[in-house]
Design an enzyme around this catalytic site. Structure first.
Site, PDB file in Angstrom:
ATOM      1  N   ASP A   1       0.815  -1.212   0.000  1.00 42.04           N
ATOM      2  CA  ASP A   1       0.000   0.000   0.000  1.00 42.04           C
ATOM      3  C   ASP A   1       0.854   1.269   0.000  1.00 42.04           C
ATOM      4  O   ASP A   1       2.029   1.254   0.368  1.00 42.04           O
ATOM      5  CB  ASP A   1      -0.889   0.039   1.253  1.00 42.04           C
ATOM      6  CG  ASP A   1      -2.009  -0.976   1.231  1.00 42.04           C
ATOM      7  OD1 ASP A   1      -2.011  -1.853   0.349  1.00 42.04           O
ATOM      8  OD2 ASP A   1      -2.876  -0.906   2.128  1.00 42.04           O
TER       9      ASP A   1
ATOM     10  N   HIS B   1       4.005  -2.120   3.151  1.00 36.45           N
ATOM     11  CA  HIS B   1       4.034  -0.794   2.532  1.00 36.45           C
ATOM     12  C   HIS B   1       5.358  -0.603   1.814  1.00 36.45           C
ATOM     13  O   HIS B   1       6.422  -0.674   2.442  1.00 36.45           O
ATOM     14  CB  HIS B   1       3.847   0.292   3.596  1.00 36.45           C
ATOM     15  CG  HIS B   1       2.561   0.191   4.343  1.00 36.45           C
ATOM     16  ND1 HIS B   1       2.383  -0.709   5.397  1.00 36.45           N
ATOM     17  CD2 HIS B   1       1.373   0.843   4.187  1.00 36.45           C
ATOM     18  CE1 HIS B   1       1.144  -0.588   5.858  1.00 36.45           C
ATOM     19  NE2 HIS B   1       0.514   0.350   5.145  1.00 36.45           N
TER      20      HIS B   1
END
Length: 298
Positions: free
Chosen positions: A46, A196
């Site tokens: 993400d 991430h």
């Protein structure tokens, strides 16, 4: 029977498919947290694209692994500053999903605000890829009934995860804690992990350890679409998404702070393209009349 099906899904994920009428059996507007195809695992990332995303693509390539990237338009960086990274993701067979334009908490927005967050990113991805994703991840995993209904109306599959590494808390010499979180989730049967690609230690340390652990358990790391049994033709819809389709940005990065128009230049360094075709960062450039196909708009 499962082996031929899985092989076919992998083959479909590895090559680009023409946009066609979608015939997906994956539900829209419903939270999905786990793979449904046996022996698969989905690595998801993400908040990018950002400075470390290219390194992550190198790492995935060296391991022969496909992953899913849930992208923002304006978060750690501007998506318009990483257009080559986004096109590389797509070309190398990774799945691209939406993480909203600016990492907004969808549970705090009304339907118009949710739609705006989704369509702003659709506009950007139309200009970069000529298509928009049908998969998305809500920032913070935060939704409510209105958000899910709105996302469903826009045709989005809503993907959360059942392994949260909390890597954002350990972007330092404690990155081993994030790997322990991953191992514990894997041991508990988790099949979709959240990391991430905006964090150095995630890319430089955590991902390789996670890939090793996945393979050691006899699982195959694949995209979210593949792990849900969804053909790659269903991962995207034609450019323009839920709003008006702007002309694709075809002129490349702006060399002289002009943008849009006949040259098709894209503003760099998070600058907006004004209605008059100039790059800048003030409200005169980024508000009314801003051309979202050629730079971010606020």
């Amino acid at each position: 029977m499962l082996a031929p099906l899985f092989a076919a899904l992998l083959a479909g994920a590895a090559t680009a498919s023409p946009i066609q009428e979608r015939q997906s059996s994956v539900p829209v507007g419903t939270i999905i947290t786990a793979c449904t195809v046996p022996n698969t695992f989905a690595l998801t990332f993400d908040d990018g694209p950002f400075a470390y995303t290219s390194e992550l693509l190198d790492l995935l390539s060296s391991n022969g692994v496909k992953a899913t990237f849930f992208l923002n338009g304006q978060n750690w960086g501007s998506i318009y500053d990483y257009t080559s990274v986004v096109t590389r993701m797509d070309a190398e067979g990774h799945q691209i999903g939406s993480h909203t334009w600016s990492h907004a908490d969808l549970a705090t927005l009304d339907a118009a605000g949710i739609t705006s967050q989704m369509t702003q990113l659709e506009t950007a991805l139309t200009s970069i890829l000529g298509k928009v994703p049908t998969y998305m991840r809500p920032p913070y995993f935060s939704t409510n009934a209105l958000a899910l209904s709105t996302l469903g109306g826009l045709g989005y599959h809503v993907i959360n995860a059942n392994i949260d590494t909390l890597d954002y808390e350990h972007d330092d010499d404690t990155i081993g804690v994030a790997f322990t979180n991953f191992q514990n989730g894997l041991a508990s049967g988790g099949t979709v992990s959240l990391m991430h690609d905006v964090h150095a230690q995630t890319v430089h340390v955590l991902v390789q350890e996670a890939i090793n652990a996945i393979k050691a358990k006899g699982l195959t790391p694949v995209t979210v679409g593949t792990c849900l049994g969804d053909a790659s033709a269903n991962w995207y819809k034609s450019g323009g998404g839920s709003g008006t389709t702007p002309p694709p940005a075809t002129g490349g990065p702006s060399p002289d702070d002009t943008c849009g128009g006949s040259n098709g230049y894209v503003c760099q360094n998070s600058q907006c393209c004004s209605q008059w075709g100039w790059c800048g960062t003030t409200s005169e450039y980024c508000a009314a009349g801003c051309q979202a196909a050629y730079g971010p708009c606020t």
